[in-house]
Design a protein around this motif. Structure first.
Motif, PDB file in Angstrom:
ATOM      1  N   SER B  87       0.840  -1.183   0.000  1.00  0.00           N
ATOM      2  CA  SER B  87       0.000   0.000   0.000  1.00  0.00           C
ATOM      3  C   SER B  87       0.882   1.243   0.000  1.00  0.00           C
ATOM      4  N   VAL B  88       0.224   2.389  -0.065  1.00  0.00           N
ATOM      5  CA  VAL B  88       0.910   3.656   0.160  1.00  0.00           C
ATOM      6  C   VAL B  88       0.473   4.157   1.534  1.00  0.00           C
ATOM      7  N   TYR B  89       1.447   4.490   2.365  1.00  0.00           N
ATOM      8  CA  TYR B  89       1.160   4.884   3.737  1.00  0.00           C
ATOM      9  C   TYR B  89       1.416   6.385   3.910  1.00  0.00           C
ATOM     10  N   PHE B  90       0.441   7.053   4.522  1.00  0.00           N
ATOM     11  CA  PHE B  90       0.568   8.483   4.771  1.00  0.00           C
ATOM     12  C   PHE B  90       0.473   8.768   6.260  1.00  0.00           C
ATOM     13  N   CYS B  91       1.340   9.648   6.703  1.00  0.00           N
ATOM     14  CA  CYS B  91       1.288  10.183   8.048  1.00  0.00           C
ATOM     15  C   CYS B  91       0.671  11.577   7.960  1.00  0.00           C
ATOM     16  N   ALA B  92      -0.162  11.929   8.926  1.00  0.00           N
ATOM     17  CA  ALA B  92      -0.813  13.236   8.912  1.00  0.00           C
ATOM     18  C   ALA B  92      -0.871  13.781  10.330  1.00  0.00           C
ATOM     19  N   SER B  93      -0.802  15.100  10.449  1.00  0.00           N
ATOM     20  CA  SER B  93      -0.869  15.737  11.759  1.00  0.00           C
ATOM     21  C   SER B  93      -1.840  16.906  11.728  1.00  0.00           C
ATOM     22  N   SER B  94      -2.248  17.319  12.915  1.00  0.00           N
ATOM     23  CA  SER B  94      -3.193  18.425  13.038  1.00  0.00           C
ATOM     24  C   SER B  94      -2.864  19.182  14.313  1.00  0.00           C
ATOM     25  N   PRO B  95      -3.059  20.500  14.301  1.00  0.00           N
ATOM     26  CA  PRO B  95      -2.587  21.289  15.435  1.00  0.00           C
ATOM     27  C   PRO B  95      -3.377  21.143  16.726  1.00  0.00           C
ATOM     28  N   ASP B  96      -4.626  20.749  16.631  1.00  0.00           N
ATOM     29  CA  ASP B  96      -5.467  20.840  17.817  1.00  0.00           C
ATOM     30  C   ASP B  96      -5.899  19.486  18.338  1.00  0.00           C
ATOM     31  N   ARG B  97      -5.731  19.324  19.624  1.00  0.00           N
ATOM     32  CA  ARG B  97      -6.214  18.122  20.290  1.00  0.00           C
ATOM     33  C   ARG B  97      -7.650  18.367  20.688  1.00  0.00           C
ATOM     34  N   GLY B  98      -8.533  17.556  20.138  1.00  0.00           N
ATOM     35  CA  GLY B  98      -9.930  17.717  20.481  1.00  0.00           C
ATOM     36  C   GLY B  98     -10.625  18.823  19.720  1.00  0.00           C
ATOM     37  N   SER B  99      -9.919  19.432  18.745  1.00  0.00           N
ATOM     38  CA  SER B  99     -10.564  20.451  17.925  1.00  0.00           C
ATOM     39  C   SER B  99     -11.271  19.794  16.758  1.00  0.00           C
ATOM     40  N   TYR B 100     -12.366  20.333  16.374  1.00  0.00           N
ATOM     41  CA  TYR B 100     -13.126  19.756  15.274  1.00  0.00           C
ATOM     42  C   TYR B 100     -13.047  20.627  14.031  1.00  0.00           C
ATOM     43  N   ASN B 101     -12.104  21.560  14.019  1.00  0.00           N
ATOM     44  CA  ASN B 101     -12.069  22.533  12.934  1.00  0.00           C
ATOM     45  C   ASN B 101     -10.692  22.696  12.312  1.00  0.00           C
ATOM     46  N   SER B 102      -9.864  21.671  12.385  1.00  0.00           N
ATOM     47  CA  SER B 102      -8.511  21.809  11.865  1.00  0.00           C
ATOM     48  C   SER B 102      -8.238  20.814  10.764  1.00  0.00           C
ATOM     49  N   PRO B 103      -7.618  21.262   9.690  1.00  0.00           N
ATOM     50  CA  PRO B 103      -7.286  20.324   8.611  1.00  0.00           C
ATOM     51  C   PRO B 103      -6.086  19.465   8.984  1.00  0.00           C
ATOM     52  N   LEU B 104      -5.931  18.376   8.259  1.00  0.00           N
ATOM     53  CA  LEU B 104      -4.766  17.518   8.403  1.00  0.00           C
ATOM     54  C   LEU B 104      -3.650  17.993   7.477  1.00  0.00           C
ATOM     55  N   HIS B 105      -2.409  17.857   7.962  1.00  0.00           N
ATOM     56  CA  HIS B 105      -1.209  18.116   7.164  1.00  0.00           C
ATOM     57  C   HIS B 105      -0.580  16.757   6.874  1.00  0.00           C
ATOM     58  N   PHE B 106      -0.460  16.421   5.601  1.00  0.00           N
ATOM     59  CA  PHE B 106       0.030  15.105   5.210  1.00  0.00           C
ATOM     60  C   PHE B 106       1.494  15.149   4.793  1.00  0.00           C
ATOM     61  N   GLY B 107       2.192  14.023   5.050  1.00  0.00           N
ATOM     62  CA  GLY B 107       3.486  13.805   4.435  1.00  0.00           C
ATOM     63  C   GLY B 107       3.298  13.322   2.997  1.00  0.00           C
ATOM     64  N   ASN B 108       4.403  13.058   2.318  1.00  0.00           N
ATOM     65  CA  ASN B 108       4.328  12.639   0.919  1.00  0.00           C
ATOM     66  C   ASN B 108       4.284  11.133   0.727  1.00  0.00           C
ATOM     67  N   GLY B 109       4.203  10.390   1.809  1.00  0.00           N
ATOM     68  CA  GLY B 109       3.904   8.980   1.700  1.00  0.00           C
ATOM     69  C   GLY B 109       5.119   8.064   1.616  1.00  0.00           C
ATOM     70  N   THR B 110       4.877   6.808   1.992  1.00  0.00           N
ATOM     71  CA  THR B 110       5.834   5.718   1.794  1.00  0.00           C
ATOM     72  C   THR B 110       5.140   4.643   0.980  1.00  0.00           C
TER      73      THR B 110
END
Lengths: 112, 115
Positions: B87-110
């Motif tokens: 498969s292609v694996y992506f890691c993603a992060s978001s600034p807010d813990r418990g926030s429902y209004n933040s987009p994900l920031h993705f890496g470029n995948g493995t």
């Protein structure tokens, strides 16, 4: 949990035409709706998002509309260009969650 | 600003081998997650973390382990690789813990292939 359906799975348009991609969601408590663009060989990137307190948001050639009553939101791209060719994903986190459920993606092909 | 960095970009494993996919972010994001992307299946959540020391399972966790010892790093371990994990694996992060209004920031995948 949230169920997000995205249509169409593939969309082919001529350069200059408009493109519309639609997503429906199931959880009426959802309140944040992002759209991501994934270019070949890269990770998805946010292109536009909308929150439940507005019905439409625009950013140059792209816009998103939200109908909370019908539980659907749409991505509109006007004056499409070849560089708009990519896979587009919608997402919706269930109410009370920060974990989005993604649609299955739409492959947009813009022919020069 | 590097954002989310994933290594390696490509990997080929034999069935039964183990390996770790690395993910690091330099944005001080609380929330990190791993997805796999398969044709026609969209993005499926494997594991996620809302902060250092806290991890939880997503939709497809079997065969994978994670840990979060620091805010910056969130490695994904394949315990005994199987062809179904190609498969292609992506890691993603978001600034807010418990926030429902933040987009994900993705890496470029493995891109992982298991033979």
């Amino acid at each position: 949990g949230e169920n997000v359906e995205q249509h169409p799975s593939t969309l082919s348009v001529q350069e200059g035409d408009s493109a519309v991609i639609k997503c429906t969601y199931s959880d009426s408590a959802s309140n944040y709706f992002p759209w991501y663009k994934q270019e070949l060989g890269k990770g998805p990137q946010l292109i536009i998002d909308i929150r439940s307190n507005v019905g439409e948001k625009k950013d140059q050639r792209i816009a998103v509309t939200l109908n909370k009553t019908a539980k659907h939101f749409s991505l509109h791209i006007t004056e499409t260009q070849p560089e708009d060719s990519a896979v587009y994903f919608c997402a919706a986190p269930p109410g009370g969650s920060y974990i989005p459920t993604f649609g299955r993606g739409t492959s947009l092909i813009v022919h020069p | 600003n590097a954002g989310v960095t994933q290594t390696p970009k490509f990997q080929v494993l034999k069935t039964g081998q183990s390996m770790t996919l690395q993910c690091a972010q330099d944005m001080n994001h609380e929330y990190m997650s791993w997805y796999r992307q398969d044709p026609g299946m969209g993005l499926r959540l494997i594991h996620y973390s809302v902060g250092a020391g806290i991890t939880d399972q997503g939709e497809v966790p079997n065969g994978y382990n994670v840990s979060r010892s620091t805010t910056e790093d969130f490695p994904l371990r394949l315990l005994s690789a199987a062809p179904s994990q190609t498969s292609v694996y992506f890691c993603a992060s978001s600034p807010d813990r418990g926030s429902y209004n933040s987009p994900l920031h993705f890496g470029n995948g493995t891109r992982l292939t298991v033979t």
